[in-house]
Design an enzyme around this catalytic site. Structure first.
Site, PDB file in Angstrom:
ATOM      1  N   VAL A 112      35.418  47.283  -2.590  1.00 33.27           N
ATOM      2  CA  VAL A 112      34.673  48.056  -2.036  1.00 33.27           C
ATOM      3  C   VAL A 112      34.137  47.483  -1.447  1.00 33.27           C
ATOM      4  O   VAL A 112      32.984  46.538  -2.374  1.00 33.27           O
ATOM      5  CB  VAL A 112      34.011  48.879  -3.779  1.00 33.27           C
ATOM      6  CG1 VAL A 112      32.698  49.685  -2.901  1.00 33.27           C
ATOM      7  CG2 VAL A 112      35.010  49.375  -4.129  1.00 33.27           C
ATOM      8  N   PRO A 113      33.588  47.293  -0.478  1.00 31.82           N
ATOM      9  CA  PRO A 113      32.779  47.234   0.446  1.00 31.82           C
ATOM     10  C   PRO A 113      31.512  46.613   0.785  1.00 31.82           C
ATOM     11  O   PRO A 113      31.091  47.334   2.245  1.00 31.82           O
ATOM     12  CB  PRO A 113      33.327  47.148   2.120  1.00 31.82           C
ATOM     13  CG  PRO A 113      34.032  48.159   1.691  1.00 31.82           C
ATOM     14  CD  PRO A 113      34.526  48.821   0.113  1.00 31.82           C
ATOM     15  N   CYS A 114      31.137  46.664  -0.714  1.00 27.24           N
ATOM     16  CA  CYS A 114      29.308  46.328  -0.954  1.00 27.24           C
ATOM     17  C   CYS A 114      29.072  45.616   0.264  1.00 27.24           C
ATOM     18  O   CYS A 114      27.940  46.036   0.475  1.00 27.24           O
ATOM     19  CB  CYS A 114      28.822  46.039  -1.873  1.00 27.24           C
ATOM     20  SG  CYS A 114      29.692  44.992  -2.985  1.00 27.24           S
ATOM     21  N   HIS A 115      29.044  44.345   1.102  1.00 24.50           N
ATOM     22  CA  HIS A 115      28.887  43.495   1.944  1.00 24.50           C
ATOM     23  C   HIS A 115      28.832  44.630   2.862  1.00 24.50           C
ATOM     24  O   HIS A 115      28.186  44.100   3.911  1.00 24.50           O
ATOM     25  CB  HIS A 115      30.085  42.775   2.193  1.00 24.50           C
ATOM     26  CG  HIS A 115      30.403  43.171   2.276  1.00 24.50           C
ATOM     27  ND1 HIS A 115      32.299  43.002   1.649  1.00 24.50           N
ATOM     28  CD2 HIS A 115      32.188  42.493   3.666  1.00 24.50           C
ATOM     29  CE1 HIS A 115      33.407  43.159   1.828  1.00 24.50           C
ATOM     30  NE2 HIS A 115      32.920  43.172   3.497  1.00 24.50           N
ATOM     31  N   VAL A 121      27.188  46.945   3.756  1.00 24.41           N
ATOM     32  CA  VAL A 121      26.170  47.576   3.797  1.00 24.41           C
ATOM     33  C   VAL A 121      25.113  47.330   3.475  1.00 24.41           C
ATOM     34  O   VAL A 121      24.624  46.103   2.749  1.00 24.41           O
ATOM     35  CB  VAL A 121      26.178  48.767   2.879  1.00 24.41           C
ATOM     36  CG1 VAL A 121      24.853  49.585   2.623  1.00 24.41           C
ATOM     37  CG2 VAL A 121      27.046  50.116   2.293  1.00 24.41           C
TER      38      VAL A 121
END
Length: 172
Positions: free
Chosen positions: A140-143, A145
């Site tokens: 889940v690529p929160c990086h 955002v």
């Protein structure tokens, strides 16, 4: 169960740790050695336990660290990795945010908290909170955002977010 493994990418070592049962319950990673990885795994497991998730930290081999690394390298997509997540202990809102992010923000792209919030009809602060609580970094690529005025919000180490974006080709 717990599995961790060391990989090399862009001339650096990255340790990836995965807590799992049938599927992945949580992920942590470190560019600063095993002690930082253990701290991050402790944070993730405490969060999972606070949400009622039963966690077994008995070390056992699995393919999960390799799967996370394959997502990081772009060998497989985030959506494929997302299928391997248990989603245990998540709120409906968190699942909505994480699902949307995986489907809509691809490797090498970034998006602001505000734009995610607008797409999901919620507030940027709510999106930031979900990113901060994300037990599945990399998949889940929160990086991807970023803040409108400060791209390094909601991350334990801004250098880690920069590194992930560099691996994906966003920062050169």
């Amino acid at each position: 169960m717990l599995t961790y493994k060391t990989f090399k990418i862009l001339g650096r070592e990255i340790l990836i740790g995965v807590v799992w049962e049938e599927k992945i319950q949580g992920i942590a990673y470190s560019l600063d050695g095993l002690e930082f990885l253990k701290d991050q795994l402790s944070r993730v497991t405490s969060h999972l336990k606070s949400r009622g998730v039963k966690v077994n930290l008995l070390e056992e081999k699995s393919r999960y660290p390799d799967l996370v690394f394959d997502v990081l390298k772009g060998k497989i997509g985030n959506e494929k990795g997302f299928e391997e997540l248990s989603l245990e202990g998540l709120t409906r809102f968190e699942i909505k945010v994480y699902s949307w992010l995986v489907k809509n923000v691809k490797r090498g792209e970034v998006i602001t908290y505000g734009k995610v919030a607008k797409a999901l009809k919620t507030s940027p602060i709510a999106v930031g909170g979900a990113m901060k609580r994300n037990p599945y970094p990399i998949i889940v690529p929160c990086h991807r955002v970023v803040g409108k005025n400060n791209p390094w919000l909601y991350t334990p180490k801004p250098s880690y977010k920069k590194f992930l974006l560099e691996v994906e080709g966003w920062i050169s």
